[in-house]
Design a protein around this motif. Structure first.
Motif, PDB file in Angstrom:
ATOM      1  N   ILE A   5      -5.104   2.409  -1.137  1.00 34.28           N
ATOM      2  CA  ILE A   5      -4.916   3.858  -1.131  1.00 34.28           C
ATOM      3  C   ILE A   5      -3.435   4.203  -1.111  1.00 34.28           C
ATOM      4  O   ILE A   5      -2.992   5.116  -1.823  1.00 34.28           O
ATOM      5  CB  ILE A   5      -5.658   4.486   0.063  1.00 34.28           C
ATOM      6  CG1 ILE A   5      -7.161   4.360  -0.157  1.00 34.28           C
ATOM      7  CG2 ILE A   5      -5.259   5.944   0.253  1.00 34.28           C
ATOM      8  CD1 ILE A   5      -8.003   4.760   1.033  1.00 34.28           C
ATOM      9  N   LEU A   6      -2.658   3.475  -0.310  1.00 31.22           N
ATOM     10  CA  LEU A   6      -1.213   3.742  -0.266  1.00 31.22           C
ATOM     11  C   LEU A   6      -0.557   3.491  -1.619  1.00 31.22           C
ATOM     12  O   LEU A   6       0.335   4.246  -2.027  1.00 31.22           O
ATOM     13  CB  LEU A   6      -0.550   2.890   0.817  1.00 31.22           C
ATOM     14  CG  LEU A   6      -0.864   3.285   2.260  1.00 31.22           C
ATOM     15  CD1 LEU A   6      -0.258   2.281   3.228  1.00 31.22           C
ATOM     16  CD2 LEU A   6      -0.374   4.687   2.560  1.00 31.22           C
ATOM     17  N   MET A   8      -2.130   3.721  -4.581  1.00 31.06           N
ATOM     18  CA  MET A   8      -2.596   4.783  -5.482  1.00 31.06           C
ATOM     19  C   MET A   8      -1.880   6.098  -5.232  1.00 31.06           C
ATOM     20  O   MET A   8      -1.622   6.862  -6.167  1.00 31.06           O
ATOM     21  CB  MET A   8      -4.106   4.985  -5.329  1.00 31.06           C
ATOM     22  CG  MET A   8      -4.924   3.885  -5.943  1.00 31.06           C
ATOM     23  SD  MET A   8      -6.688   4.227  -6.061  1.00 31.06           S
ATOM     24  CE  MET A   8      -7.136   4.588  -4.387  1.00 31.06           C
ATOM     25  N   LEU A   9      -1.546   6.382  -3.992  1.00 28.60           N
ATOM     26  CA  LEU A   9      -0.848   7.619  -3.668  1.00 28.60           C
ATOM     27  C   LEU A   9       0.656   7.527  -3.878  1.00 28.60           C
ATOM     28  O   LEU A   9       1.367   8.512  -3.698  1.00 28.60           O
ATOM     29  CB  LEU A   9      -1.138   8.034  -2.217  1.00 28.60           C
ATOM     30  CG  LEU A   9      -2.596   8.409  -1.918  1.00 28.60           C
ATOM     31  CD1 LEU A   9      -2.776   8.676  -0.439  1.00 28.60           C
ATOM     32  CD2 LEU A   9      -3.027   9.602  -2.748  1.00 28.60           C
ATOM     33  N   GLY A  10       1.143   6.367  -4.227  1.00 30.55           N
ATOM     34  CA  GLY A  10       2.567   6.191  -4.488  1.00 30.55           C
ATOM     35  C   GLY A  10       3.411   6.014  -3.244  1.00 30.55           C
ATOM     36  O   GLY A  10       4.633   6.133  -3.302  1.00 30.55           O
ATOM     37  N   ARG A  11       2.796   5.736  -2.105  1.00 31.45           N
ATOM     38  CA  ARG A  11       3.543   5.549  -0.858  1.00 31.45           C
ATOM     39  C   ARG A  11       4.200   4.178  -0.778  1.00 31.45           C
ATOM     40  O   ARG A  11       5.206   4.012  -0.109  1.00 31.45           O
ATOM     41  CB  ARG A  11       2.627   5.734   0.356  1.00 31.45           C
ATOM     42  CG  ARG A  11       2.061   7.106   0.476  1.00 31.45           C
ATOM     43  CD  ARG A  11       3.148   8.062   0.819  1.00 31.45           C
ATOM     44  NE  ARG A  11       2.568   9.359   1.149  1.00 31.45           N
ATOM     45  CZ  ARG A  11       3.277  10.367   1.538  1.00 31.45           C
ATOM     46  NH1 ARG A  11       4.579  10.260   1.664  1.00 31.45           N
ATOM     47  NH2 ARG A  11       2.690  11.503   1.806  1.00 31.45           N
ATOM     48  N   THR A  18       4.689  -4.407   2.361  1.00 28.70           N
ATOM     49  CA  THR A  18       3.736  -3.587   3.107  1.00 28.70           C
ATOM     50  C   THR A  18       2.321  -3.776   2.581  1.00 28.70           C
ATOM     51  O   THR A  18       1.380  -3.962   3.357  1.00 28.70           O
ATOM     52  CB  THR A  18       4.118  -2.096   2.997  1.00 28.70           C
ATOM     53  OG1 THR A  18       5.456  -1.928   3.447  1.00 28.70           O
ATOM     54  CG2 THR A  18       3.190  -1.231   3.808  1.00 28.70           C
ATOM     55  N   GLN A  19       2.175  -3.756   1.271  1.00 23.26           N
ATOM     56  CA  GLN A  19       0.845  -3.903   0.697  1.00 23.26           C
ATOM     57  C   GLN A  19       0.279  -5.291   0.960  1.00 23.26           C
ATOM     58  O   GLN A  19      -0.893  -5.441   1.288  1.00 23.26           O
ATOM     59  CB  GLN A  19       0.861  -3.615  -0.798  1.00 23.26           C
ATOM     60  CG  GLN A  19      -0.542  -3.427  -1.334  1.00 23.26           C
ATOM     61  CD  GLN A  19      -0.807  -4.134  -2.635  1.00 23.26           C
ATOM     62  OE1 GLN A  19       0.067  -4.730  -3.215  1.00 23.26           O
ATOM     63  NE2 GLN A  19      -2.045  -4.078  -3.061  1.00 23.26           N
TER      64      GLN A  19
END
Length: 70
Positions: A5-6, A8-11, A18-19
């Motif tokens: 999700i992070l 996909m949201l560009g975070r 992090t990922q």
């Protein structure tokens, strides 16, 4: 899921530290599952009927269930 999700949201960037850190627990779970399944092995008797007569029972049940729906 959070890591996807992070991204996909560009975070976070794909394959960033992090990922990777957030996705590590599911990766480890999948690897343990693979090792467990390989070590346990395949048991053909677990899915084979005990005798040829046993299969008639579930076929009769399935045919009556489908016949009652019409």
């Amino acid at each position: 899921m959070v890591s996807g999700i992070l991204v996909m949201l560009g975070r976070t960037e794909p394959m960033s530290t992090t990922q990777v850190v957030l996705a590590l627990p599911i990766f480890l779970q999948e690897m343990v599952l693979v090792v467990w399944l390989i070590a346990k092995g395949f048991n053909p008797s677990a899915i084979a009927p005990e005798s040829a007569g046993d299969t008639s029972g579930w076929r009769a049940t399935a045919s009556t269930a489908s016949g009652s729906a019409t």
